[in-house]
Motif scaffolding. Structure first.
Motif, PDB file in Angstrom:
ATOM      1  N   ILE A 143       0.862  -1.178   0.000  1.00 36.37           N
ATOM      2  CA  ILE A 143       0.000   0.000   0.000  1.00 36.37           C
ATOM      3  C   ILE A 143       0.897   1.225   0.000  1.00 36.37           C
ATOM      4  O   ILE A 143       1.781   1.371   0.842  1.00 36.37           O
ATOM      5  CB  ILE A 143      -1.042  -0.026   1.145  1.00 36.37           C
ATOM      6  N   GLY A 149       1.313   5.275   0.042  1.00 35.57           N
ATOM      7  CA  GLY A 149       0.598   6.443   0.534  1.00 35.57           C
ATOM      8  C   GLY A 149       1.498   7.658   0.572  1.00 35.57           C
ATOM      9  O   GLY A 149       2.724   7.544   0.517  1.00 35.57           O
ATOM     10  N   LEU A 189      -3.982   7.774   0.341  1.00 35.84           N
ATOM     11  CA  LEU A 189      -3.554   6.382   0.147  1.00 35.84           C
ATOM     12  C   LEU A 189      -4.111   5.844  -1.160  1.00 35.84           C
ATOM     13  O   LEU A 189      -5.278   6.087  -1.499  1.00 35.84           O
ATOM     14  CB  LEU A 189      -4.079   5.513   1.292  1.00 35.84           C
ATOM     15  N   GLU A 238      -5.270   2.463  -3.375  1.00 37.86           N
ATOM     16  CA  GLU A 238      -5.825   1.163  -3.033  1.00 37.86           C
ATOM     17  C   GLU A 238      -4.664   0.160  -2.936  1.00 37.86           C
ATOM     18  O   GLU A 238      -3.609   0.387  -3.530  1.00 37.86           O
ATOM     19  CB  GLU A 238      -6.802   0.735  -4.132  1.00 37.86           C
ATOM     20  N   GLU A 272      -8.764  -4.450   2.893  1.00 38.95           N
ATOM     21  CA  GLU A 272      -8.344  -3.145   2.374  1.00 38.95           C
ATOM     22  C   GLU A 272      -8.337  -2.099   3.505  1.00 38.95           C
ATOM     23  O   GLU A 272      -7.400  -1.304   3.625  1.00 38.95           O
ATOM     24  CB  GLU A 272      -9.262  -2.687   1.244  1.00 38.95           C
ATOM     25  N   ARG A 301      -5.134   0.042   4.894  1.00 41.64           N
ATOM     26  CA  ARG A 301      -5.159   1.507   4.989  1.00 41.64           C
ATOM     27  C   ARG A 301      -4.861   1.975   6.415  1.00 41.64           C
ATOM     28  O   ARG A 301      -4.146   2.950   6.636  1.00 41.64           O
ATOM     29  CB  ARG A 301      -6.530   2.039   4.537  1.00 41.64           C
ATOM     30  N   ARG A 302      -5.405   1.251   7.388  1.00 43.46           N
ATOM     31  CA  ARG A 302      -5.167   1.613   8.791  1.00 43.46           C
ATOM     32  C   ARG A 302      -3.663   1.536   9.108  1.00 43.46           C
ATOM     33  O   ARG A 302      -3.088   2.428   9.728  1.00 43.46           O
ATOM     34  CB  ARG A 302      -5.946   0.659   9.711  1.00 43.46           C
ATOM     35  N   ARG A 356      -1.694   4.376   7.297  1.00 40.73           N
ATOM     36  CA  ARG A 356      -1.942   5.678   7.914  1.00 40.73           C
ATOM     37  C   ARG A 356      -1.216   5.788   9.262  1.00 40.73           C
ATOM     38  O   ARG A 356      -0.604   6.812   9.579  1.00 40.73           O
ATOM     39  CB  ARG A 356      -3.449   5.895   8.106  1.00 40.73           C
TER      40      ARG A 356
END
Ligand code: AMP
Length: 394
Positions: A206, A208, A218, A220, A245, A249-250, A253
């Motif tokens: 991922i 970002g 971010l 996908e 997903e 993302r968590r 981030r």
């Protein structure tokens, strides 16, 4: 104003947006530096590249090039004074180089992220501190660590040097812990991390970006297949559930925010059969798996890097086209002469990116192909076909 006249002025301000026309510097002149430079120039910035290598494809795009070792801190300081902001394209930039540069110019991302990404032991400690899911891991710095590491990870594992490993270099796979002393000796007794072998069903990444104002953008998750430890094909979107997903993302981030990243970062993940994700490692820069953002997304990872460095708002990470796949083009494709570009480019939806490297060595990343399609599977199949067409016999 020329780079030379700039070099004598006071340190530049390290905050506030830099308008197009400013001089953006990159430490490293490989393909990542090149794609950064191309995007920077498209946005109207001028680019300076500092490289230690003779064959530096990033230098072709720059209007100001310095060739000197990364350890030459006088040259680094002089370069840093000439640029309005500085980024780097690879994680093994010596810490002292970044610290020196940071005395004279804005360096993004900062040395903190670099220090973590350069050292697998620090990386693991960071993941643990943030409560991020990782496989079993143990430090192996000397014989005194063998017993504890073997007790924690008795079965199959991977021993990795803490520093300076990439694309499978500095790694040895162990069938069980009895092989640890021998494997550690093979890696020169360097500080290492022993990782339990993760029986993943897929590898994801991922990518970002985080802006100077803390905004996070971010992409996908991407799905990655490796061949001989080198990224081979990336497909987007990854075939994962919304829950997976959201977890990816968590994780991304959490790391971008905790490490106070201003720039682009990639998190490599293992997907387990039960849907859990384990963090493998982070890259403090645009990532090979994100190259398809150049063709498939509204704002590429390299444009995000430029925007973050310049202090501009980040762009949209929305995919503008259907699913996409990227196939790396390694030097092996040149083994029997120049690849047949016409044949690959005759196929619809194929985008070719070549890095302008003069020597095609086996395993060397020379370029990539991106293919857009109606389905992820279709894009992946066609990316492989397009690559095969480069070397197919007439
Ligand atoms: P790395 O340099 O850590 O990204 O490792 C390179 C590749 O080796 C990964 O992309 C995986 O395919 C494989 N690998 C690394 N660590 C592990 C592990 N703990 N378990 C299984 N495969 C691994």
């Amino acid at each position: 104003m020329s780079a030379e006249t700039r070099s004598h002025r006071a340190p530049v301000r390290t905050d506030g947006p830099l308008s197009p026309g400013a001089l953006l510097g990159a430490l490293g002149g490989g393909q990542l530096g090149r794609m950064f430079a191309l995007e920077a120039r498209r946005l109207g910035y001028r680019v300076a590249v500092y490289t230690a290598e003779a064959d530096a494809p990033g230098a072709d795009i720059a209007e100001h090039v310095v060739r000197a070792p990364y350890e030459d801190l006088d040259a680094v300081a002089k370069f840093a004074r000439t640029v309005d902001a500085l980024t780097f394209e690879f994680e093994n930039v010596p810490a002292a180089t970044v610290a020196t540069a940071a005395q004279f110019t804005r360096v993004r991302p900062g040395g903190g992220l670099l220090a973590v990404a350069q050292d697998r032991l620090q990386e693991k400690a960071t993941f643990a501190r943030l409560g991020l899911p990782i496989g079993e891991a143990a430090r192996v710095c000397g014989p005194e660590d063998y017993a504890e590491a073997a007790a924690r990870i008795p079965g199959s594992s991977v021993l990795k040097t803490a520093r300076l490993g990439y694309d499978g270099k500095g790694q040895i796979k162990l069938a069980d812990a009895t092989e640890l002393p021998q494997a550690h000796a093979k890696l020169g007794g360097a500080p290492c991390v022993l990782e339990a072998f993760v029986p993943f069903v897929a590898e994801l990444s991922i990518v970002g970006a985080r802006g100077a104002d803390g905004e996070v953008a971010l992409y996908e998750p991407f799905e990655n297949e490796h061949a001989r430890h080198i990224l081979d094909v990336t497909t987007c979107p990854a075939a994962v559930s919304d829950t997976v997903e959201a977890e990816a993302r968590r994780i991304a981030r959490a790391l971008l925010e905790d490490l106070d990243v201003v720039g682009v970062m990639c998190v490599e993940l293992f997907l387990l059969g039960d849907g859990r994700l384990f963090v493998n490692e982070i890259a403090p820069r645009p990532h090979n798996s994100g190259h398809l953002t150049l063709d498939a997304h509204e704002c590429s990872q390299f444009e995000q890097q430029v925007r973050a460095l310049a202090g501009l708002p980040l762009g949209s990470t929305r995919r503008i086209a259907g699913p996409a796949a990227m196939a790396n083009l390694l030097g092996d494709l040149w083994a029997n002469g120049e690849p047949n570009w016409s044949r690959a480019l005759a196929l619809p939806g194929v985008h070719l990116h070549l890095y302008g490297k003069s020597e095609a060595r086996a395993g060397r990343k020379m370029g990539h192909l991106t293919v857009l399609d109606r389905t992820a599977e279709g894009a992946r199949t066609r990316a492989r076909e397009a690559r095969a067409a480069l070397v197919a016999k007439p």
